[in-house]
Design a protein around this motif. Structure first.
Motif, PDB file in Angstrom:
ATOM      1  N   ARG A 132       0.839  -1.198   0.000  1.00 20.86           N
ATOM      2  CA  ARG A 132       0.000   0.000   0.000  1.00 20.86           C
ATOM      3  C   ARG A 132       0.882   1.258   0.000  1.00 20.86           C
ATOM      4  O   ARG A 132       1.794   1.377   0.804  1.00 20.86           O
ATOM      5  CB  ARG A 132      -0.887  -0.007   1.242  1.00 20.86           C
ATOM      6  N   GLY A 133       0.617   2.161  -0.917  1.00 22.05           N
ATOM      7  CA  GLY A 133       1.360   3.411  -0.986  1.00 22.05           C
ATOM      8  C   GLY A 133       2.462   3.424  -2.024  1.00 22.05           C
ATOM      9  O   GLY A 133       3.001   4.481  -2.330  1.00 22.05           O
ATOM     10  N   LEU A 134       2.826   2.264  -2.562  1.00 23.16           N
ATOM     11  CA  LEU A 134       3.841   2.237  -3.617  1.00 23.16           C
ATOM     12  C   LEU A 134       3.193   2.637  -4.943  1.00 23.16           C
ATOM     13  O   LEU A 134       2.076   2.224  -5.231  1.00 23.16           O
ATOM     14  CB  LEU A 134       4.439   0.836  -3.769  1.00 23.16           C
ATOM     15  N   ASN A 135       3.903   3.431  -5.721  1.00 27.59           N
ATOM     16  CA  ASN A 135       3.351   3.777  -7.034  1.00 27.59           C
ATOM     17  C   ASN A 135       3.701   2.684  -8.033  1.00 27.59           C
ATOM     18  O   ASN A 135       4.456   1.763  -7.724  1.00 27.59           O
ATOM     19  CB  ASN A 135       3.823   5.168  -7.492  1.00 27.59           C
ATOM     20  N   SER A 136       3.157   2.785  -9.218  1.00 26.43           N
ATOM     21  CA  SER A 136       3.322   1.701 -10.189  1.00 26.43           C
ATOM     22  C   SER A 136       4.773   1.515 -10.619  1.00 26.43           C
ATOM     23  O   SER A 136       5.212   0.388 -10.844  1.00 26.43           O
ATOM     24  CB  SER A 136       2.437   1.942 -11.410  1.00 26.43           C
ATOM     25  N   SER A 137       5.543   2.592 -10.705  1.00 28.24           N
ATOM     26  CA  SER A 137       6.951   2.436 -11.103  1.00 28.24           C
ATOM     27  C   SER A 137       7.751   1.731 -10.006  1.00 28.24           C
ATOM     28  O   SER A 137       8.655   0.946 -10.313  1.00 28.24           O
ATOM     29  CB  SER A 137       7.578   3.783 -11.447  1.00 28.24           C
ATOM     30  N   GLN A 138       7.425   1.979  -8.751  1.00 23.08           N
ATOM     31  CA  GLN A 138       8.104   1.291  -7.654  1.00 23.08           C
ATOM     32  C   GLN A 138       7.770  -0.198  -7.656  1.00 23.08           C
ATOM     33  O   GLN A 138       8.649  -1.042  -7.469  1.00 23.08           O
ATOM     34  CB  GLN A 138       7.725   1.918  -6.306  1.00 23.08           C
ATOM     35  N   VAL A 139       6.506  -0.516  -7.864  1.00 21.72           N
ATOM     36  CA  VAL A 139       6.095  -1.921  -7.917  1.00 21.72           C
ATOM     37  C   VAL A 139       6.746  -2.611  -9.110  1.00 21.72           C
ATOM     38  O   VAL A 139       7.216  -3.750  -9.006  1.00 21.72           O
ATOM     39  CB  VAL A 139       4.548  -2.051  -7.976  1.00 21.72           C
ATOM     40  N   THR A 140       6.822  -1.916 -10.237  1.00 16.93           N
ATOM     41  CA  THR A 140       7.472  -2.479 -11.428  1.00 16.93           C
ATOM     42  C   THR A 140       8.946  -2.754 -11.151  1.00 16.93           C
ATOM     43  O   THR A 140       9.465  -3.805 -11.526  1.00 16.93           O
ATOM     44  CB  THR A 140       7.314  -1.522 -12.628  1.00 16.93           C
ATOM     45  N   GLN A 141       9.623  -1.818 -10.491  1.00 17.18           N
ATOM     46  CA  GLN A 141      11.034  -2.005 -10.158  1.00 17.18           C
ATOM     47  C   GLN A 141      11.207  -3.194  -9.215  1.00 17.18           C
ATOM     48  O   GLN A 141      12.124  -4.006  -9.381  1.00 17.18           O
ATOM     49  CB  GLN A 141      11.600  -0.728  -9.512  1.00 17.18           C
TER      50      GLN A 141
ATOM     51  N   ARG B 231       9.180  -5.810  -8.878  1.00 14.20           N
ATOM     52  CA  ARG B 231       8.908  -7.021  -9.664  1.00 14.20           C
ATOM     53  C   ARG B 231      10.112  -7.403 -10.519  1.00 14.20           C
ATOM     54  O   ARG B 231      10.486  -8.564 -10.612  1.00 14.20           O
ATOM     55  CB  ARG B 231       7.695  -6.831 -10.579  1.00 14.20           C
ATOM     56  N   LYS B 232      10.738  -6.405 -11.144  1.00 10.87           N
ATOM     57  CA  LYS B 232      11.897  -6.655 -12.003  1.00 10.87           C
ATOM     58  C   LYS B 232      13.047  -7.244 -11.180  1.00 10.87           C
ATOM     59  O   LYS B 232      13.673  -8.218 -11.590  1.00 10.87           O
ATOM     60  CB  LYS B 232      12.326  -5.356 -12.675  1.00 10.87           C
ATOM     61  N   THR B 233      13.313  -6.657 -10.024  1.00 11.27           N
ATOM     62  CA  THR B 233      14.392  -7.144  -9.163  1.00 11.27           C
ATOM     63  C   THR B 233      14.118  -8.578  -8.717  1.00 11.27           C
ATOM     64  O   THR B 233      15.027  -9.418  -8.729  1.00 11.27           O
ATOM     65  CB  THR B 233      14.547  -6.228  -7.934  1.00 11.27           C
ATOM     66  N   LEU B 234      12.892  -8.854  -8.332  1.00 12.99           N
ATOM     67  CA  LEU B 234      12.535 -10.205  -7.893  1.00 12.99           C
ATOM     68  C   LEU B 234      12.612 -11.192  -9.062  1.00 12.99           C
ATOM     69  O   LEU B 234      13.111 -12.304  -8.902  1.00 12.99           O
ATOM     70  CB  LEU B 234      11.132 -10.214  -7.277  1.00 12.99           C
ATOM     71  N   ARG B 235      12.129 -10.791 -10.225  1.00 17.58           N
ATOM     72  CA  ARG B 235      12.141 -11.669 -11.398  1.00 17.58           C
ATOM     73  C   ARG B 235      13.571 -12.042 -11.785  1.00 17.58           C
ATOM     74  O   ARG B 235      13.847 -13.183 -12.148  1.00 17.58           O
ATOM     75  CB  ARG B 235      11.436 -10.985 -12.567  1.00 17.58           C
ATOM     76  N   GLU B 236      14.494 -11.074 -11.687  1.00 10.91           N
ATOM     77  CA  GLU B 236      15.896 -11.344 -12.009  1.00 10.91           C
ATOM     78  C   GLU B 236      16.501 -12.392 -11.074  1.00 10.91           C
ATOM     79  O   GLU B 236      17.425 -13.101 -11.444  1.00 10.91           O
ATOM     80  CB  GLU B 236      16.710 -10.049 -11.942  1.00 10.91           C
TER      81      GLU B 236
ATOM     82  N   PHE C 213       6.312 -12.789  -8.017  1.00  8.45           N
ATOM     83  CA  PHE C 213       5.658 -11.810  -7.148  1.00  8.45           C
ATOM     84  C   PHE C 213       4.247 -11.634  -7.647  1.00  8.45           C
ATOM     85  O   PHE C 213       4.042 -11.250  -8.801  1.00  8.45           O
ATOM     86  CB  PHE C 213       6.429 -10.490  -7.188  1.00  8.45           C
ATOM     87  N   GLN C 214       3.269 -11.933  -6.804  1.00  2.42           N
ATOM     88  CA  GLN C 214       1.886 -11.936  -7.253  1.00  2.42           C
ATOM     89  C   GLN C 214       1.007 -11.188  -6.271  1.00  2.42           C
ATOM     90  O   GLN C 214       1.073 -11.411  -5.054  1.00  2.42           O
ATOM     91  CB  GLN C 214       1.394 -13.376  -7.387  1.00  2.42           C
ATOM     92  N   VAL C 215       0.180 -10.294  -6.800  1.00  6.23           N
ATOM     93  CA  VAL C 215      -0.826  -9.613  -5.994  1.00  6.23           C
ATOM     94  C   VAL C 215      -2.067 -10.481  -6.039  1.00  6.23           C
ATOM     95  O   VAL C 215      -2.479 -10.936  -7.097  1.00  6.23           O
ATOM     96  CB  VAL C 215      -1.119  -8.208  -6.559  1.00  6.23           C
ATOM     97  N   ILE C 216      -2.648 -10.723  -4.870  1.00  3.66           N
ATOM     98  CA  ILE C 216      -3.805 -11.617  -4.806  1.00  3.66           C
ATOM     99  C   ILE C 216      -4.800 -11.105  -3.774  1.00  3.66           C
ATOM    100  O   ILE C 216      -4.408 -10.516  -2.763  1.00  3.66           O
ATOM    101  CB  ILE C 216      -3.360 -13.065  -4.472  1.00  3.66           C
ATOM    102  N   LYS C 217      -6.073 -11.319  -4.052  1.00  5.97           N
ATOM    103  CA  LYS C 217      -7.108 -10.927  -3.097  1.00  5.97           C
ATOM    104  C   LYS C 217      -6.987 -11.795  -1.842  1.00  5.97           C
ATOM    105  O   LYS C 217      -6.676 -12.988  -1.923  1.00  5.97           O
ATOM    106  CB  LYS C 217      -8.501 -11.103  -3.709  1.00  5.97           C
ATOM    107  N   ASN C 218      -7.265 -11.187  -0.703  1.00  5.56           N
ATOM    108  CA  ASN C 218      -7.112 -11.887   0.573  1.00  5.56           C
ATOM    109  C   ASN C 218      -8.040 -13.088   0.703  1.00  5.56           C
ATOM    110  O   ASN C 218      -7.641 -14.113   1.258  1.00  5.56           O
ATOM    111  CB  ASN C 218      -7.318 -10.924   1.736  1.00  5.56           C
ATOM    112  N   THR C 219      -9.251 -12.985   0.177  1.00  2.21           N
ATOM    113  CA  THR C 219     -10.173 -14.121   0.296  1.00  2.21           C
ATOM    114  C   THR C 219      -9.643 -15.320  -0.480  1.00  2.21           C
ATOM    115  O   THR C 219      -9.722 -16.459  -0.013  1.00  2.21           O
ATOM    116  CB  THR C 219     -11.580 -13.752  -0.210  1.00  2.21           C
TER     117      THR C 219
END
Length: 164
Positions: free
Chosen positions: A33-42, A44-49, A54-60
């Motif tokens: 919460r609070g991260l902008n899309s470029s931060q999330v993209t960065q 994801r890129k670091t984790l993918r490398e 890295f997956q966003v998923i609904k809590n239910t």
């Protein structure tokens, strides 16, 4: 879309996440919460490398997956926006990457995780992040194993030089 189609997609997603929980050596739950899309993209890129999903998923849906994977202890941490990092290989890498990213971006909060099938809290994940990587630990072990042989070789060389 019909309700049955949506239910099928959700059940497929739950089974995928359940499989990832079971197959991963380390899974970490984070609040983004609070991260902008470029931060999330960065992130994801670091984790993918590093070979980490890295997956966003609904809590239910995540709760259904934890129930199927018999990890219901995680349900207490499934509040707010939830993203999960799954790593099949290195246990330390996802903890290290997420902790380093959280130090730079205080909006990312590591909540909890599963390490080798055991549920751990954020403090244990931070402790795990401070460990050297697998390669670093192996090189330390190798140097410890080589030390006696190296010392013996040096002693033999010194004796040979002394007699010569």
């Amino acid at each position: 879309m019909s309700n049955t189609k949506i239910r099928e997609e959700k059940s497929l997603l739950v089974s995928e996440v359940t499989t990832r929980f079971r197959d991963s050596s380390c899974s970490i739950i984070a609040d983004y919460r609070g991260l902008n899309s470029s931060q999330v993209t960065q992130l994801r890129k670091t984790l993918r490398e590093a070979g980490i999903e890295f997956q966003v998923i609904k809590n239910t849906l995540a709760r259904r997956a934890t129930a199927e994977a018999k990890l219901t202890e995680l349900d207490a941490y499934l509040t707010g926006p939830t993203a999960i990092a799954f790593s099949k290989g290195d246990v330390v890498a996802p903890a290290k990457i997420l902790s380093d990213f959280a130090k730079k971006n205080d909006k990312l909060q590591v909540k909890a995780g599963v390490v080798e099938g055991k549920v751990v809290d954020s403090a244990q994940i931070k402790a795990l992040a401070e460990l050297p990587s697998r390669d670093g630990l192996l090189s330390m072990l190798l140097s410890v194993l080589q030390a006696p042989v190296r010392n013996f070789a040096l002693a033999v060389k010194a004796v040979a030089e002394q007699k010569a």
